[in-house]
Design an enzyme around this catalytic site. Structure first.
Site, PDB file in Angstrom:
ATOM      1  CB  CYS A  35     -17.879 -43.169 -16.811  1.00  0.00           C
ATOM      2  SG  CYS A  35     -19.098 -41.941 -16.337  1.00  0.00           S
ATOM      3  CB  CYS A 104     -19.424 -39.001  -9.656  1.00  0.00           C
ATOM      4  SG  CYS A 104     -18.092 -40.146 -10.079  1.00  0.00           S
TER       5      CYS A 104
END
Ligand code: FES
Length: 144
Positions: A35, A104
């Site tokens: 990402c 995350c």
């Protein structure tokens, strides 16, 4: 049900401990290749205790909320406790993250550990390398 808990939204909209510690005792930077998000954590350590922690995160809302919560969780804690911080504990403290956002929170755990490793390295403090696996964050994550 809302996608994100109130705590996640609170820490995303009002992140705690944002910033840089110029004379940090340990700095950890990790990134997610998929990402492109980057998280940096700065620690002040005194007498085996994290006296201050700050973060700079270029990333998604969940990464920001995770960094904010992680820094809150480790401030004032002895290093042995900080070593035990897991992304799972961060997620629990945030009242959960959607499954596809769990990775995350892994960045937060890894950034804290990288900052500790940096502190140990700089001060010649011995440690078990197995506690700091080299695996890049989210290497096996297929969620991006
Ligand atoms: Fe990259 Fe959340 S850390 S999407």
């Amino acid at each position: 049900m809302a996608l994100y808990s109130e705590k996640v939204m609170d820490h995303f909209l009002h992140p705690r401990n944002v910033g840089v510690i110029e004379d940090a005792d340990g700095v950890g930077e990790v990134g997610n290749a998929k990402c492109g998000d980057i998280m940096k954590i700065f620690l002040k350590i005194d007498d085996g205790v994290v006296t201050d922690a700050k973060f700079s995160t270029f990333g998604c809302g969940s990464a920001i909320a995770s960094s904010s919560m992680a820094t809150e969780m480790i401030k004032g804690q002895p290093l042995e406790k900080v070593m035990e911080l897991t992304n799972k504990a961060v997620v629990e403290a945030l009242d959960g993250l959607p499954a596809y956002k769990l990775h995350c929170s892994v960045l937060a755990e890894e950034a804290v550990k990288a900052a500790l490793k940096d502190y140990f390295d700089k001060n010649g403090i011995p440690y078990d390398p197995a506690q700091f696996p080299e695996a890049p964050s989210c290497a096996s994550c297929e969620m991006h």
